[in-house]
Design a protein around this motif. Structure first.
Motif, mmCIF file in Angstrom:
data_model
loop_
_atom_site.group_PDB
_atom_site.id
_atom_site.type_symbol
_atom_site.label_atom_id
_atom_site.label_comp_id
_atom_site.label_asym_id
_atom_site.label_seq_id
_atom_site.Cartn_x
_atom_site.Cartn_y
_atom_site.Cartn_z
ATOM 1 N N UNK A 106 -37.640 -37.835 -11.225
ATOM 2 C CA UNK A 106 -36.453 -38.270 -11.965
ATOM 3 C C UNK A 106 -36.828 -39.201 -13.111
ATOM 4 N N UNK A 107 -37.782 -40.095 -12.865
ATOM 5 C CA UNK A 107 -38.230 -40.999 -13.931
ATOM 6 C C UNK A 107 -38.870 -40.238 -15.078
ATOM 7 N N UNK A 108 -39.660 -39.229 -14.743
ATOM 8 C CA UNK A 108 -40.321 -38.432 -15.779
ATOM 9 C C UNK A 108 -39.312 -37.594 -16.561
ATOM 10 N N UNK A 109 -38.295 -37.090 -15.880
ATOM 11 C CA UNK A 109 -37.253 -36.339 -16.583
ATOM 12 C C UNK A 109 -36.591 -37.194 -17.653
ATOM 13 N N UNK A 110 -36.276 -38.442 -17.318
ATOM 14 C CA UNK A 110 -35.646 -39.360 -18.265
ATOM 15 C C UNK A 110 -36.592 -39.680 -19.417
ATOM 16 N N UNK A 111 -37.834 -39.980 -19.075
ATOM 17 C CA UNK A 111 -38.828 -40.341 -20.091
ATOM 18 C C UNK A 111 -39.036 -39.197 -21.080
ATOM 19 N N UNK A 112 -39.131 -37.987 -20.551
ATOM 20 C CA UNK A 112 -39.414 -36.837 -21.397
ATOM 21 C C UNK A 112 -38.261 -36.491 -22.328
ATOM 22 N N UNK A 113 -37.042 -36.787 -21.926
ATOM 23 C CA UNK A 113 -35.904 -36.584 -22.829
ATOM 24 C C UNK A 113 -36.065 -37.456 -24.074
ATOM 25 N N UNK A 114 -36.494 -38.689 -23.878
ATOM 26 C CA UNK A 114 -36.744 -39.583 -25.015
ATOM 27 C C UNK A 114 -37.900 -39.061 -25.859
ATOM 28 N N UNK A 115 -38.902 -38.491 -25.207
ATOM 29 C CA UNK A 115 -40.085 -38.021 -25.921
ATOM 30 C C UNK A 115 -39.766 -36.807 -26.793
ATOM 31 N N UNK A 116 -38.784 -36.007 -26.415
ATOM 32 C CA UNK A 116 -38.353 -34.874 -27.247
ATOM 33 C C UNK A 116 -37.971 -35.392 -28.633
ATOM 34 N N UNK A 117 -37.148 -36.418 -28.665
ATOM 35 C CA UNK A 117 -36.686 -36.982 -29.926
ATOM 36 C C UNK A 117 -37.816 -37.688 -30.673
ATOM 37 N N UNK A 118 -38.697 -38.360 -29.941
ATOM 38 C CA UNK A 118 -39.822 -39.053 -30.583
ATOM 39 C C UNK A 118 -40.760 -38.065 -31.271
ATOM 40 N N UNK A 119 -40.902 -36.876 -30.697
ATOM 41 C CA UNK A 119 -41.756 -35.867 -31.309
ATOM 42 C C UNK A 119 -41.217 -35.459 -32.675
ATOM 43 N N UNK A 120 -39.926 -35.245 -32.757
ATOM 44 C CA UNK A 120 -39.296 -34.879 -34.030
ATOM 45 C C UNK A 120 -39.423 -36.022 -35.033
ATOM 46 N N UNK A 121 -39.181 -37.246 -34.572
ATOM 47 C CA UNK A 121 -39.277 -38.411 -35.451
ATOM 48 C C UNK A 121 -40.697 -38.592 -35.984
#
Length: 209
Positions: free
Chosen positions: A67-82
């Motif tokens: 669950x922690x990784x799911x949350x973290x990876x959602x943020x990382x999706x946006x960071x990749x684009x940024x």
């Protein structure tokens, strides 16, 4: 825009658009989060299940990691684009004078490091998840164990998605010491992921016996 708030259909449309983002890195983050979700599902299907009472603590711990990784990876999706946008912005900086050229060069190198750090982080997250999946493969609900195998296959692929995105940005980086460190760390991560992947498949094969 928060890409993680899009429906699956809308996210697919965004990826398919005539735009470089979201690209492979963002897709890799989504796939890794799906693998973590599969791990969470099997853990949930094990907790409280008759015959699995003795492994509830293992499953609850594994569930928390997923669950922690799911949350973290959602943020990382946006960071990749940024991160990609930062690189493009840096390359568009003016270069009419020597001062502008020097400032532009610094900004490009800074942006490239950010663009490397995001997929590098994705590789680390994939490693964290697949190591965690070993516990679920060993003790999780046998009726859903194929989902752990599916998650392991996804994470194995995610590592190579991350590696591809690290290496393409590394080509233009001038910091050789940093580049060598990243390559060495990626090698360690690759070994850990391969080890976990092989152990998961072996455990599942034996449990399915």
């Amino acid at each position: 825009m928060d890409l993680c708030t899009l429906s699956v259909k809308d996210f697919l449309k965004r990826v398919a658009e005539k735009s470089p983002t979201p690209g492979g890195g963002a897709v890799g983050c989504v796939v890794a989060s799906l693998a973590a979700s599969l791990g969470a599902m099997v853990a949930n299907l094990t907790i409280g299940k008759r015959g699995y009472e003795d492994v509830s603590d293992h499953m609850e711990s594994a569930l928390e990691v997923c669950e922690n990784e799911m949350t973290y990876l959602c943020d990382l999706v946006n960071k990749d684009v940024q991160a990609f946008d930062q690189v493009m912005t840096a390359y568009k900086l003016p270069k009419n004078t020597e001062e502008e050229k020097a400032a532009r060069k610094v900004k490009i190198q800074q942006a490239l490091k950010t663009a490397i750090e995001v997929p590098f982080d994705l590789a680390r997250r994939a490693k964290n998840i697949i190591v965690n999946l070993e516990r679920i493969a060993k003790w999780g609900n046998l009726n859903a164990i194929s989902d752990i195998e599916s998650a392991a296959h996804l994470l194995y692929a995610v590592y190579y998605v991350a590696k591809a995105n690290v290496m393409i940005n590394m080509k233009s980086l001038n910091d050789e010491k940093y580049s060598e460190w990243v390559k060495e760390e990626m090698g360690h991560i690759e070994s850990q992921i391969k080890g976990s992947y092989e152990r998961i498949l072996d455990v599942i094969a034996k449990r399915n016996g």
